[in-house]
Design an enzyme around this catalytic site. Structure first.
Site, mmCIF file in Angstrom:
data_model
loop_
_atom_site.group_PDB
_atom_site.id
_atom_site.type_symbol
_atom_site.label_atom_id
_atom_site.label_comp_id
_atom_site.label_asym_id
_atom_site.label_seq_id
_atom_site.Cartn_x
_atom_site.Cartn_y
_atom_site.Cartn_z
ATOM 1 N N GLU A 105 -73.080 46.667 -5.427
ATOM 2 C CA GLU A 105 -71.811 46.862 -6.119
ATOM 3 C C GLU A 105 -72.084 47.132 -7.601
ATOM 4 O OE1 GLU A 105 -67.492 44.614 -6.729
ATOM 5 O OE2 GLU A 105 -69.286 43.397 -6.432
ATOM 6 N N LYS B 252 -62.114 49.400 -3.383
ATOM 7 C CA LYS B 252 -62.044 47.953 -3.143
ATOM 8 C C LYS B 252 -60.597 47.516 -2.958
ATOM 9 C CE LYS B 252 -64.034 43.699 -5.097
ATOM 10 N NZ LYS B 252 -64.865 43.199 -6.226
ATOM 11 N N CYS C 160 -67.634 43.510 -1.845
ATOM 12 C CA CYS C 160 -67.683 42.155 -2.403
ATOM 13 C C CYS C 160 -66.549 41.262 -1.906
ATOM 14 C CB CYS C 160 -67.728 42.234 -3.920
ATOM 15 S SG CYS C 160 -68.361 40.716 -4.700
#
Length: 338
Positions: A93, A167, A208
């Protein structure tokens, strides 16, 4: 650079047979804004050319404040991973930028414009084609109009952009005295789950904090994913507690592979990553991992083990649909419009 190699010999149950896994449901829309081959269609998944085992590389990169250095370094590491036989490469990331709200606007790229407007993804596309590998390109800050996103791009062996995942769940936490971070100060949340057919199987993408949401992983599993990839940068507070736990939980819940890739730890940065990039198998077993230094983790994936594990422990067919159900709103809404 530290080299980690692991094979399926670490599995807790021996391999009994080698049957390629096939799924009836196709992959579904990605966030590229373009119609992608084998991604937006409703045709059944093609036979996976990688039904035999293949190597994955988790490239735990050190990240600096020098963007050009980060891109050049990532190039070198990807080339090294390919030389070691990796057919799939996963990056961390935010690998081209420091992880901070101050840095995101400065390092952001216009991925849709490409070329000089997105040197990070241009490099990934070039290497995917020249090395004939699939690249799950970690994530970088993306600029689209007046918005910023934390975005992962997937490139197949032809060098073309196969999927773009923004995301979905932004990292907004406040643990007094330990960790406070608000991605929403600068970033906008994505709106679409991302699953994509590649030369190394059907892959679901999260970034994440997305890994904390079991529902997203369950949707990917229901759509026939073989592997979930989560570039992530857990921190020194939540990393020791939850990083491995969540990976193993998602793999065990869905009975498929889970791969994660973190930046290497830099104790002098404003945000210190936990590291420990890991591959987990479909029984929730850790197949390969590393510590916090820069490393390339090379391991093997064998999709026949997914069916084997599901045969041993068939809870996927034992769910009580009369009591609870998973609702895939994106697929449901699309069905209504077709």
């Amino acid at each position: 650079m530290l080299q980690i190699h692991a094979t399926l010999s670490s599995c807790i149950i021996p391999r009994l047979y080698n049957t390629p896994i096939l799924r009836s449901q196709p992959a579904f829309p990605n966030n590229t804004g373009k119609r992608l081959i084998n991604s937006n269609s409703w045709t059944p998944i093609r036979t996976i050319s990688s039904s035999s085992p293949f190597k994955i590389a988790l490239c735990q990169l050190s990240v600096s404040a020098n963007k050009e250095r980060n891109i050049a370094h990532a190039r070198k590491v990807i080339e090294e991973a390919a030389e070691k036989g990796a057919r799939l490469v996963l990056l961390p990331e935010i690998w081209n930028s420091p992880y901070s709200n101050d840095s995101f606007p400065v390092y952001a790229e216009d991925i849709d414009a490409g070329g000089n407007e997105s040197p990070s993804t241009a490099m990934l596309a070039e290497l995917a084609q020249s090395l004939q590998i699939t690249v799950v390109g970690g994530s970088i800050p993306e600029r689209s109009g007046d918005k910023l996103y934390n975005t992962c791009c997937v490139f197949d062996t032809d060098g073309k952009l196969k999927a773009k995942h923004r995301k979905i769940h932004l990292f907004d936490i406040d643990i007094p005295g330990q960790m406070t971070f608000k991605e929403s100060k600068t970033l906008t949340a994505g709106e679409t789950p991302t699953i994509v057919d590649t030369d190394v199987g059907r892959i679901g993408i999260g970034i994440c904090y997305d890994i904390r949401f079991q529902e997203l992983a369950a949707i990917y599993a229901a759509r026939g994913a073989h592997l979930l990839c989560y570039p992530g940068a857990f921190n020194m507070t939540t990393g020791p507690l939850h990083w491995e736990l969540l990976q193993r939980a998602r793999a065990a819940d869905c009975q498929l592979y889970v791969a994660t890739c973190s930046p290497a730890r830099d104790s002098g940065s404003s945000y210190v990553a936990w590291g420990h990039s890991t591959l987990v198998g479909p029984f929730g077993e850790v197949l390969a991992t590393t510590e916090h230094d820069e490393a390339i983790v090379i391991s093997e994936i064998d999709y026949s083990l997914i069916e084997q594990r599901r045969t041993y422990l068939p809870f996927q067919s034992q769910r009580r649909g009369d009591l609870y159900q998973l609702v895939d709103l994106q697929r449901q809404n699309s069905t209504k419009t077709h």
